[in-house]
Scaffold this motif. Structure first.
Motif, PDB file in Angstrom:
ATOM      1  N   ARG A  33      66.296  10.647  60.525  1.00 28.45           N
ATOM      2  CA  ARG A  33      67.394   9.686  60.641  1.00 28.45           C
ATOM      3  C   ARG A  33      67.234   8.553  59.656  1.00 28.45           C
ATOM      4  O   ARG A  33      68.218   7.942  59.239  1.00 28.45           O
ATOM      5  N   ALA A  34      66.002   8.248  59.279  1.00 32.07           N
ATOM      6  CA  ALA A  34      65.772   7.219  58.262  1.00 32.07           C
ATOM      7  C   ALA A  34      66.116   7.751  56.869  1.00 32.07           C
ATOM      8  O   ALA A  34      66.091   6.999  55.903  1.00 32.07           O
ATOM      9  N   GLY A  35      66.414   9.047  56.784  1.00 32.01           N
ATOM     10  CA  GLY A  35      66.770   9.631  55.493  1.00 32.01           C
ATOM     11  C   GLY A  35      65.570   9.997  54.656  1.00 32.01           C
ATOM     12  O   GLY A  35      65.700  10.377  53.499  1.00 32.01           O
ATOM     13  N   ALA A  36      64.374   9.890  55.236  1.00 35.64           N
ATOM     14  CA  ALA A  36      63.159  10.124  54.455  1.00 35.64           C
ATOM     15  C   ALA A  36      62.695  11.586  54.541  1.00 35.64           C
ATOM     16  O   ALA A  36      62.233  12.152  53.556  1.00 35.64           O
ATOM     17  N   LEU A  37      62.800  12.187  55.713  1.00 30.30           N
ATOM     18  CA  LEU A  37      62.342  13.568  55.902  1.00 30.30           C
ATOM     19  C   LEU A  37      63.492  14.526  55.592  1.00 30.30           C
ATOM     20  O   LEU A  37      64.529  14.487  56.247  1.00 30.30           O
TER      21      LEU A  37
END
Lengths: 125, 414
Positions: A33-37
């Motif tokens: 959700r943080a766009g990192a994974l």
């Protein structure tokens, strides 16, 4: 910057604690959700269909698993982050989940930067 | 255990800062104050963590540190007595110092999104505030990304915070009636950030992939916060698929390589897959395709073609037709001319492009003569084609593009 993380582990012979699985899912969701994974999957044991194709001295050979390393690669993850340190932070959180929930579990995460568009551009003027 | 470096503390900061600022803003009611408190907490972390190690719950540590600063600050200001009591009560409810914000996190972040992209702010203020508060970028990083001096970014951010305070913009979600317009503003900010990275309007580089990555991260964050909004997934799909072309979009000498000429083997399959998945979510939500989702569907059609000649041009043309219905734009109409020119032959494409010649919005737009030149050349009207490419070359401000147009003018005349 994109990083590939390979998790290698020496797992205790007990099934993974359910609360660990839950914590892994929660952290994975947070990182997604943080766009990192960007992508992650668990890998079947090398004994269950693992194969190695090898080229040495001009000879191709194919060897079925299991492989005899002390630690097995058990999952991979692809992260898109702004710094190496951020990749290290996500990996540390992941390992800390295991430390806190599965006594005896040992492992490591190898973090490798994936070549990206910035590596293919012209040399800086 | 090894002690964390400054860079490691900053990495934790990037992960935690948006939630921290959002939670604090709900508490103190003002984004500017919240951001300053969060910065204070960061300074404290930079002082303490390198010596003491990163705490087990860094987000909780930052939050309680910031809250204590808030109380200190408010104590010094008598006129904020009421707020002090409020904050005091919150602290009493969470005596462990580990605030249980989970129930609010999503809502708070969403409020922060809408405030950062609030229509009372000028575009550059929205962009800077969004990257700062939601992207967790420092002023210096934003300045580097946009190639402007650091003090300029600092001013944009402080002016934006002041405007929000002066206009008494409440830390609230937009009322349902305003949601479509407010959401459009949010999506536009993310789109602008992406485009600045994708086709840089300033600087020596044609693209700045890192800025594209920042925009993508914001788009993915929005997908989690607004999962029921089809256009949010539409925008994410569009950006994922466009970003997938970045490795092929620049030639060995830094020159732009446009879609038909790109080596598609260099496209990023992972991003294409994510883009197609986001597009499927638009479909699953009822297939209400807005302008971003439609552009994503067009990008997806290109992504599915293994070579330029394999492109389903009829589908691209049809999608442009729908896009123009939903969101009329002469540039989209010109793109439709290209697609129709491929699907139904140059004559049909030229008819559409010709109709745009008196369009005021395209006056001075180099791609109008370039598209006409291409269609004319394919019709064998070589002299007219060469003249059009020369016009295109005269109109573009990009030296690399000019060279491409002049070469085509030569080829047509030859």
């Amino acid at each position: 910057m994109r990083y590939l993380m390979l998790l290698r582990a020496d797992q205790p012979p007990t099934p993974p604690p359910p609360d660990l699985m839950e914590a892994i899912m929660t952290l994975g969701e947070e990182a997604s959700r943080a766009g990192a994974l960007l992508d992650t999957q668990g890998l079947a044991p090398s004994a269950a269909g693992g194969v190695r194709v090898d080229l040495t001295g001009g000879q191709l050979s194919v060897t079925d698993g299991p492989f005899t390393e002390a630690k097995e690669i058990i999952s991979y993850a692809v992260y898109e982050v702004r710094s190496k340190e951020e990749a290290v932070e996500w990996a540390s959180r992941f390992l800390a989940l295991h430390r806190d929930r599965w006594p005896g579990w040992e492992g490591d995460t190898e973090i490798r930067r994936v070549f990206g568009p910035e590596d293919f551009g012209p040399p800086p003027a | 255990m090894t002690q964390p470096t400054h860079a490691a503390v900053e990495a934790v900061w990037r992960i935690e800062s948006a939630r921290l600022v959002a939670g604090l803003a709900r508490l103190v009611g003002d984004v500017g104050t919240a951001e300053e408190l969060a910065q204070d907490a960061l300074v404290a972390a930079l002082e303490q963590w390198p010596a003491e190690g990163v705490p087990a719950n860094p987000g909780g540590w930052l939050m309680s540190t910031a809250k204590h600063r808030a109380v200190d600050q408010l104590r010094r200001r008598q006129n904020y007595q009421r707020k002090l009591e409020e904050v005091g009560r919150m602290l009493e409810q969470q005596p462990t110092g580990e605030p249980d914000l989970d129930d609010h996190v999503g809502d708070d972040l969403l409020r922060l999104v809408f405030i950062s992209c609030h229509p009372v702010l000028p575009t550059e203020g929205r962009v800077a505030l969004t990257l700062r508060l939601l992207g967790g970028l420092s002023t210096a990083e934003i300045a580097r990304a946009f190639l402007v001096p650091e003090p300029t970014v600092g001013q944009r951010i402080s002016r934006a915070k002041r405007t929000l305070r002066d206009r008494a913009v409440a830390f609230e979600l937009p009322p349902p009636g305003e949601l479509p317009a407010r959401l459009a503003s949010v999506l536009e900010v993310v789109y602008l950030i992406f485009n600045e990275g994708y086709a840089a309007t300033a600087g020596a580089d044609w693209t700045r992939p890192e800025l594209c990555a920042d925009a993508l991260r914001l788009a993915r964050l929005l997908q989690g916060l607004l999962p029921a909004q089809p256009e949010v997934h539409g925008l994410a799909a569009l950006l994922e698929i466009q970003a997938s072309r970045l490795p092929a979009r620049t030639g060995p000498d830094g020159e732009p390589v446009l879609l038909p000429d790109q080596d598609r083997r260099r496209w990023d399959r992972l991003l294409i897959r994510r883009g197609l998945a986001a597009l499927e979510r638009v479909q699953a939500l009822g297939g209400d395709f807005g302008p971003y989702a439609l552009q994503a569907a067009i990008a997806a059609t290109h992504a599915r073609a293994r070579a330029s000649d394999d492109t389903d041009w009829a589908r691209v043309a049809a999608l442009y037709r729908v896009l123009i219905e939903v969101s009329p734009s002469p540039v989209a109409e010109l793109n439709r001319a290209v697609a129709v020119g491929r699907a139904n032959g140059p004559e049909a494409g030229l008819a559409i492009a010709d109709a745009l010649r008196d369009e005021p919005a395209l006056r001075g737009y180099p791609h109008l003569p370039a598209v006409r030149g291409d269609l004319l050349a394919r019709l064998g009207r070589t002299a007219e084609a060469a003249a059009e490419f020369e016009r295109a070359a005269a109109l573009t401000g990009n030296a690399r593009e000019r060279a491409v147009f002049l070469a085509r003018a030569d080829a047509a005349a030859g």
